[in-house]
Scaffold this motif. Sequence first.
Motif, PDB file in Angstrom:
ATOM      1  N   LYS A 213       2.470   0.073 -13.220  1.00  0.00           N
ATOM      2  CA  LYS A 213       2.863  -0.460 -11.910  1.00  0.00           C
ATOM      3  C   LYS A 213       1.719  -0.312 -10.901  1.00  0.00           C
ATOM      4  O   LYS A 213       1.506  -1.187 -10.061  1.00  0.00           O
ATOM      5  CB  LYS A 213       4.107   0.259 -11.377  1.00  0.00           C
ATOM      6  N   ILE A 214       0.993   0.813 -10.978  1.00  0.00           N
ATOM      7  CA  ILE A 214      -0.144   1.026 -10.083  1.00  0.00           C
ATOM      8  C   ILE A 214      -1.167  -0.084 -10.270  1.00  0.00           C
ATOM      9  O   ILE A 214      -1.673  -0.655  -9.294  1.00  0.00           O
ATOM     10  CB  ILE A 214      -0.781   2.414 -10.316  1.00  0.00           C
ATOM     11  N   GLU A 215      -1.469  -0.394 -11.496  1.00  0.00           N
ATOM     12  CA  GLU A 215      -2.441  -1.445 -11.787  1.00  0.00           C
ATOM     13  C   GLU A 215      -1.976  -2.798 -11.236  1.00  0.00           C
ATOM     14  O   GLU A 215      -2.757  -3.540 -10.634  1.00  0.00           O
ATOM     15  CB  GLU A 215      -2.660  -1.539 -13.301  1.00  0.00           C
ATOM     16  N   GLU A 216      -0.687  -3.105 -11.405  1.00  0.00           N
ATOM     17  CA  GLU A 216      -0.138  -4.355 -10.876  1.00  0.00           C
ATOM     18  C   GLU A 216      -0.241  -4.402  -9.349  1.00  0.00           C
ATOM     19  O   GLU A 216      -0.633  -5.415  -8.772  1.00  0.00           O
ATOM     20  CB  GLU A 216       1.338  -4.500 -11.275  1.00  0.00           C
TER      21      GLU A 216
ATOM     22  N   ALA B   6       5.682   8.522 -22.096  1.00  0.00           N
ATOM     23  CA  ALA B   6       5.780   9.487 -21.007  1.00  0.00           C
ATOM     24  C   ALA B   6       6.125   8.734 -19.718  1.00  0.00           C
ATOM     25  O   ALA B   6       5.702   7.588 -19.546  1.00  0.00           O
ATOM     26  CB  ALA B   6       4.461  10.226 -20.853  1.00  0.00           C
ATOM     27  N   PRO B   7       6.874   9.342 -18.806  1.00  0.00           N
ATOM     28  CA  PRO B   7       7.300   8.656 -17.576  1.00  0.00           C
ATOM     29  C   PRO B   7       6.139   8.142 -16.719  1.00  0.00           C
ATOM     30  O   PRO B   7       6.246   7.111 -16.080  1.00  0.00           O
ATOM     31  CB  PRO B   7       8.082   9.723 -16.814  1.00  0.00           C
ATOM     32  N   PHE B   8       5.008   8.846 -16.745  1.00  0.00           N
ATOM     33  CA  PHE B   8       3.895   8.423 -15.901  1.00  0.00           C
ATOM     34  C   PHE B   8       3.210   7.158 -16.410  1.00  0.00           C
ATOM     35  O   PHE B   8       2.520   6.479 -15.657  1.00  0.00           O
ATOM     36  CB  PHE B   8       2.878   9.552 -15.728  1.00  0.00           C
ATOM     37  N   VAL B   9       3.410   6.800 -17.681  1.00  0.00           N
ATOM     38  CA  VAL B   9       2.774   5.599 -18.232  1.00  0.00           C
ATOM     39  C   VAL B   9       3.280   4.352 -17.511  1.00  0.00           C
ATOM     40  O   VAL B   9       2.497   3.482 -17.128  1.00  0.00           O
ATOM     41  CB  VAL B   9       3.024   5.497 -19.761  1.00  0.00           C
ATOM     42  N   HIS B  10       4.573   4.296 -17.300  1.00  0.00           N
ATOM     43  CA  HIS B  10       5.153   3.159 -16.569  1.00  0.00           C
ATOM     44  C   HIS B  10       4.611   3.110 -15.148  1.00  0.00           C
ATOM     45  O   HIS B  10       4.296   2.042 -14.624  1.00  0.00           O
ATOM     46  CB  HIS B  10       6.680   3.263 -16.569  1.00  0.00           C
ATOM     47  N   ALA B  11       4.477   4.276 -14.524  1.00  0.00           N
ATOM     48  CA  ALA B  11       3.937   4.336 -13.165  1.00  0.00           C
ATOM     49  C   ALA B  11       2.497   3.842 -13.134  1.00  0.00           C
ATOM     50  O   ALA B  11       2.099   3.115 -12.219  1.00  0.00           O
ATOM     51  CB  ALA B  11       4.024   5.759 -12.622  1.00  0.00           C
TER      52      ALA B  11
ATOM     53  N   THR C 166       0.832  -1.203   0.000  1.00  0.00           N
ATOM     54  CA  THR C 166       0.000   0.000   0.000  1.00  0.00           C
ATOM     55  C   THR C 166       0.868   1.255   0.000  1.00  0.00           C
ATOM     56  O   THR C 166       0.555   2.232  -0.686  1.00  0.00           O
ATOM     57  CB  THR C 166      -0.952  -0.008   1.209  1.00  0.00           C
ATOM     58  N   GLN C 167       1.965   1.217   0.737  1.00  0.00           N
ATOM     59  CA  GLN C 167       2.892   2.349   0.743  1.00  0.00           C
ATOM     60  C   GLN C 167       3.517   2.525  -0.643  1.00  0.00           C
ATOM     61  O   GLN C 167       3.622   3.646  -1.139  1.00  0.00           O
ATOM     62  CB  GLN C 167       3.989   2.138   1.796  1.00  0.00           C
ATOM     63  N   GLU C 168       3.927   1.424  -1.264  1.00  0.00           N
ATOM     64  CA  GLU C 168       4.475   1.489  -2.625  1.00  0.00           C
ATOM     65  C   GLU C 168       3.446   2.064  -3.591  1.00  0.00           C
ATOM     66  O   GLU C 168       3.778   2.875  -4.453  1.00  0.00           O
ATOM     67  CB  GLU C 168       4.904   0.101  -3.099  1.00  0.00           C
TER      68      GLU C 168
ATOM     69  N   ARG D 285       1.470   6.421  -7.072  1.00  0.00           N
ATOM     70  CA  ARG D 285       0.431   7.404  -7.423  1.00  0.00           C
ATOM     71  C   ARG D 285       1.005   8.814  -7.442  1.00  0.00           C
ATOM     72  O   ARG D 285       0.672   9.613  -8.318  1.00  0.00           O
ATOM     73  CB  ARG D 285      -0.735   7.292  -6.460  1.00  0.00           C
ATOM     74  N   GLU D 286       1.866   9.121  -6.474  1.00  0.00           N
ATOM     75  CA  GLU D 286       2.517  10.428  -6.462  1.00  0.00           C
ATOM     76  C   GLU D 286       3.387  10.600  -7.702  1.00  0.00           C
ATOM     77  O   GLU D 286       3.396  11.656  -8.325  1.00  0.00           O
ATOM     78  CB  GLU D 286       3.365  10.592  -5.205  1.00  0.00           C
ATOM     79  N   LEU D 287       4.117   9.554  -8.042  1.00  0.00           N
ATOM     80  CA  LEU D 287       4.986   9.607  -9.218  1.00  0.00           C
ATOM     81  C   LEU D 287       4.167   9.797 -10.502  1.00  0.00           C
ATOM     82  O   LEU D 287       4.579  10.541 -11.391  1.00  0.00           O
ATOM     83  CB  LEU D 287       5.807   8.313  -9.319  1.00  0.00           C
ATOM     84  N   SER D 288       3.016   9.162 -10.573  1.00  0.00           N
ATOM     85  CA  SER D 288       2.202   9.285 -11.784  1.00  0.00           C
ATOM     86  C   SER D 288       1.631  10.686 -11.949  1.00  0.00           C
ATOM     87  O   SER D 288       1.278  11.084 -13.058  1.00  0.00           O
ATOM     88  CB  SER D 288       1.061   8.266 -11.769  1.00  0.00           C
ATOM     89  N   MET D 289       1.556  11.439 -10.868  1.00  0.00           N
ATOM     90  CA  MET D 289       1.029  12.799 -10.932  1.00  0.00           C
ATOM     91  C   MET D 289       2.104  13.823 -11.270  1.00  0.00           C
ATOM     92  O   MET D 289       1.795  14.962 -11.570  1.00  0.00           O
ATOM     93  CB  MET D 289       0.391  13.176  -9.594  1.00  0.00           C
TER      94      MET D 289
END
Length: 138
Positions: free
Chosen positions: A59-62, A51-56, A21-23, A28-32
């Motif tokens: 990862k969020i979905e995973e 774009a850098p947020f696409v990878h984030a 949950t912390q990760e 989420r912060e990184l994606s913003m």
Amino acid sequence: MTAKEFLSRAYRLEQKIKVLTQELSELRELSMSISSPGFEEHYSATRNTDAPFVHALEKIEEREKEIADKVVALLEIKKEISDVISRVANVDQRLVLHYRYVENRSWYKIGIEMNVDESTVRRWHNKALAQIKIPTEK
């Protein structure tokens, strides 16, 4: 597996869920975050153009799926633990086990809740552990 190990399984899984949950929060912060655009005309065939947020976001979905799976497993484990605890005859001992292994309370907080000192809580805990019968694997 000892009775204590059987009953402690939920605690470890809850700790894993907290870490995930912390990760997830950090992702989420990184994606913003918005990176500055590069106006240089550099071309690289091997460079990732996403774009850098696409990878984030991927990862969020995973992480969300992983957390959901672990929460389902945690609920199943807590149900198993509760079923085993419910077979303890003494009400005080049953409460100690419930507070300790289902709600993950400290000895001190259990003592406050039950209006007894920690040594009494630990004594009841040890007596209750002796009564636990671990279910056999199916």
